[in-house]
Design an enzyme around this catalytic site. Structure first.
Site, PDB file in Angstrom:
ATOM      1  N   GLY A   5       0.812  -1.170  -0.003  1.00 31.68           N
ATOM      2  CA  GLY A   5      -0.061   0.070  -0.040  1.00 31.68           C
ATOM      3  C   GLY A   5       0.777   1.329  -0.080  1.00 31.68           C
ATOM      4  CD  GLN A  33       3.340   5.844   2.895  1.00 26.85           C
ATOM      5  OE1 GLN A  33       2.292   5.234   2.070  1.00 26.85           O
ATOM      6  NE2 GLN A  33       4.262   5.122   3.382  1.00 26.85           N
ATOM      7  CB  CYS A  56       4.422   2.499   7.792  1.00 28.98           C
ATOM      8  SG  CYS A  56       4.091   3.982   6.943  1.00 28.98           S
ATOM      9  CG  LEU A  57       6.637   0.976   2.033  1.00 28.38           C
ATOM     10  CD1 LEU A  57       5.962   1.361   0.861  1.00 28.38           C
ATOM     11  CD2 LEU A  57       7.531   0.042   1.824  1.00 28.38           C
ATOM     12  CG  HIS A 116      -1.433   1.454   6.941  1.00 34.08           C
ATOM     13  ND1 HIS A 116      -0.609   1.206   7.742  1.00 34.08           N
ATOM     14  CD2 HIS A 116      -0.479   2.353   6.108  1.00 34.08           C
ATOM     15  CE1 HIS A 116       0.691   1.517   7.882  1.00 34.08           C
ATOM     16  NE2 HIS A 116       0.828   2.275   6.659  1.00 34.08           N
ATOM     17  CD  GLU A 117      -1.647   2.535   2.336  1.00 36.90           C
ATOM     18  OE1 GLU A 117      -1.355   3.879   2.269  1.00 36.90           O
ATOM     19  OE2 GLU A 117      -0.870   1.787   2.739  1.00 36.90           O
ATOM     20  CG  HIS A 165      -0.460   6.882   5.174  1.00 39.51           C
ATOM     21  ND1 HIS A 165       0.762   7.316   5.848  1.00 39.51           N
ATOM     22  CD2 HIS A 165       0.003   5.538   4.939  1.00 39.51           C
ATOM     23  CE1 HIS A 165       1.691   6.454   5.885  1.00 39.51           C
ATOM     24  NE2 HIS A 165       1.230   5.252   5.510  1.00 39.51           N
TER      25      HIS A 165
END
Ligand code: NI
Length: 171
Positions: free
Chosen positions: A46, A51, A93-94, A135-136, A139
């Protein structure tokens, strides 16, 4: 084009992103493709536009991590309209590489969003997909997964990141 992933500490990750008002433009199609490309390059499932440093309400998800293109999801201006049950699994998370925490999330989630052409649709997901949808969507509100863990754990992560940043190993 592969964008570098913005890491925790950059203010863009903690600001609410802006609603998308123009759809089906070449620029939007290109951005969404670049987001998939950047996500796959970073081995994520994701990615939200903040990001890659773009504060717009766009996120992409692919639970198959590029193995099965039919699982690709584009969520523009997503809103969680239903959340049921609970799950408690490890999440990462990235933008916070190296950190994983147990995060409580709803088990079954319905999100309403627009696709790249501006068409409204709803998607319901369970388990990993529900987690990714939440999660997305978080963000795009400027929230990172660690806002769901205890203040103690959050502080610990913050301190570790600060140390890494000081050592030039973050960012
Ligand atoms: Ni993330």
């Amino acid at each position: 084009m592969i964008y570098p992933i913005v890491k925790y500490g950059d203010p863009v990750l903690e600001q609410p992103a802006e609603t998308v008002t123009e759809f089906d433009t070449p620029e939007l199609h290109k951005l969404v493709e670049d987001m998939f490309e950047s996500m796959y390059a970073a081995h994520g499932v994701g990615l939200a536009a903040p990001q890659i440093g773009i504060g717009r309400r766009i996120s992409v998800i692919d639970p198959s991590a590029g193995e099965d293109h039919s699982q690709r999801l584009v969520l523009i201006n997503p809103e969680v309209i239903k959340a049921e049950g609970g799950q408690n699994e490890e999440e990462g998370c990235l933008s916070l590489p190296g950190f994983r925490e147990q995060v409580k999330r709803a088990k079954r989630v319905t999100v309403r969003a627009r696709n790249v052409r501006g068409e409204s649709f709803e998607i319901t997901g369970e388990g990993l997909l529900a987690r990714a949808l939440l999660h997305e969507t978080d963000h795009l509100k400027g929230r990172l997964f660690f806002s769901h863990v205890s203040p103690l754990k959050r502080d610990l992560i913050r301190r570790k990141v600060r140390k890494l940043a000081k050592a030039g190993e973050w960012g």
